[in-house]
Scaffold this active site. Structure first.
Site, mmCIF file in Angstrom:
data_model
loop_
_atom_site.group_PDB
_atom_site.id
_atom_site.type_symbol
_atom_site.label_atom_id
_atom_site.label_comp_id
_atom_site.label_asym_id
_atom_site.label_seq_id
_atom_site.Cartn_x
_atom_site.Cartn_y
_atom_site.Cartn_z
ATOM 1 N N ASP A 197 0.834 -1.214 0.000
ATOM 2 C CA ASP A 197 0.000 0.000 0.000
ATOM 3 C C ASP A 197 0.868 1.264 0.000
ATOM 4 O O ASP A 197 0.648 2.194 -0.771
ATOM 5 C CB ASP A 197 -0.990 -0.005 1.171
ATOM 6 C CG ASP A 197 -0.374 -0.446 2.485
ATOM 7 O OD1 ASP A 197 0.772 -0.931 2.479
ATOM 8 O OD2 ASP A 197 -1.033 -0.294 3.537
ATOM 9 N N ASP A 225 -0.094 -2.170 -13.783
ATOM 10 C CA ASP A 225 -1.017 -1.256 -14.477
ATOM 11 C C ASP A 225 -0.817 0.165 -13.951
ATOM 12 O O ASP A 225 -0.821 1.138 -14.713
ATOM 13 C CB ASP A 225 -2.476 -1.671 -14.253
ATOM 14 C CG ASP A 225 -2.972 -2.635 -15.321
ATOM 15 O OD1 ASP A 225 -2.140 -3.397 -15.851
ATOM 16 O OD2 ASP A 225 -4.181 -2.637 -15.635
#
Ligand code: ATP
Length: 326
Positions: A197, A225
């Site tokens: 994260d 991505d």
């Protein structure tokens, strides 16, 4: 050398045609054989990955893959597992001429490709659905070693492992420990680690702090991505799946049915993917030549609509091919 070419579904076909147009400009001893797989193959043959296609992939020197639509899990995920291409290499490199958030960025994401939640071990129990996350020492070790060897080969300085070992103590714990151990064998390469994260935030705020990233399958899918977005989007993001015996080359994007059939898909990702294949097969000079022609074309303002230009997929490929001839 035999190359199994699978255009697949949606824009896969369009970008593959464009890449072939460029590859045909090179005088290489490669035989391209075309095979079917994907949603259309499922309708036609009852199998998204027909046996003939799988067998052809097994006996080829490399597989060049376009995209699969709804059947992606049964085609490309299965193909990666069948051919044991355990390392998914996804470079995020800013191209000359492409307006992007981080000019000059050049990082490589090395994603474990065979296990984790994408193993597909899911089942239902009463009113719940359960997925199993498999992380083995063996797969973690070979992907960690692959990442460090890639860093060494490409003269890169740092490998960063991404995990969430504070929450997924067992699965990510194995991955983290193995990465730490493998790092000790590569003294000249700096090693650090982040929780996934926090890494996403750092990637958005200052991606230049990264060089090579190594991570588990699902985190790698998401983060690659994200990284593609930092350098100009999915239209320019290539990838390679490498194993001991086989290699599959595919752009990061999927079938993109929203733009399929319009002839406006950007074939850059597919052409760069073909360059990764050429490099893997030893055609380093040719790969460089194509990359240069591609960047020169884009820098001259000739691009597809996703990069702000007006060219159709085929017109763009013809421009690149023309530069190769010059
Ligand atoms: P998947 O789920 O397999 O990743 P998808 O079809 O849901 O596939 P992508 O193909 O990954 O989604 O792409 C998301 C969006 O990005 C597309 O809907 C499309 O608008 C855009 N896009 C993707 N690839 C290209 C490309 N080569 N050229 C232009 N736009 C693209």
């Amino acid at each position: 050398m035999r190359i199994a070419v699978i255009p697949g579904d949606g824009i896969g076909k369009e970008v593959m045609d464009a890449a072939m147009l460029v590859l045909e400009e090179l005088d290489l001893n490669l035989e391209y054989e075309f095979y079917e797989a994907g949603d259309e193959a499922l309708k036609k043959y009852g199998k998204a990955l027909p046996d003939e296609t799988l067998e052809a992939c097994r006996r080829s020197s490399a597989v060049l893959f376009g995209a699969a639509g709804e059947t992606a899990a049964d085609v490309i995920v299965r193909l990666r597992q069948e051919l044991d291409t355990y390392a998914n290499v996804r470079p995020a490199r800013a191209l000359n001429g492409v307006k992007c958030l981080y000019p000059g960025l050049d990082i490589v994401i090395v994603r474990e490709n065979t296990e984790c939640l994408y193993k597909g071990f899911e089942f239902e129990l009463d009113n719940s659905a359960i997925a199993l996350r498999i992380i083995t020492k063996r797969a973690s070790e070979r992907i960690a070693r692959f990442a460090f060897e890639l860093a060494r080969r490409e003269g890169r300085k740092k490998v960063t492992a991404l995990h969430k070992a504070n929450v997924m103590k067992k699965t990510c714990g194995i991955f983290r420990d193995v990465c730490r151990n493998v790092a000790k064998e590569f003294k000249e390469i700096e090693f650090n680690e982040y929780y996934i994260d926090a890494a996403c935030m750092y990637l958005v705020m200052n991606p230049y702090r990264f060089d090579v990233i190594v991570t588990t399958n699902m985190f790698g899918d998401i983060v690659s991505d994200l990284a593609a977005g930092l350098v100009g989007g999915l239209g320019i993001a290539p990838s390679a799946n490498i194993g001991e015996k086989h290699a599959i080359f595919e752009p990061v994007h999927g079938a993109a049915f929203d733009i399929a059939g319009k002839g406006i898909a950007n074939p850059t990702a597919m052409i760069l993917t073909a360059c990764m294949m050429l490099q893997h097969l030893g055609f380093t000079k040719e790969a460089e030549k194509v990359r240069k022609a591609l960047e020169d074309t884009i820098s001259s303002g000739k691009t597809t609509p996703d990069l702000g230009g007006k060219l159709k997929t085929k017109e763009f490929a013809e421009e690149v091919a023309k530069r190769l001839r010059e």
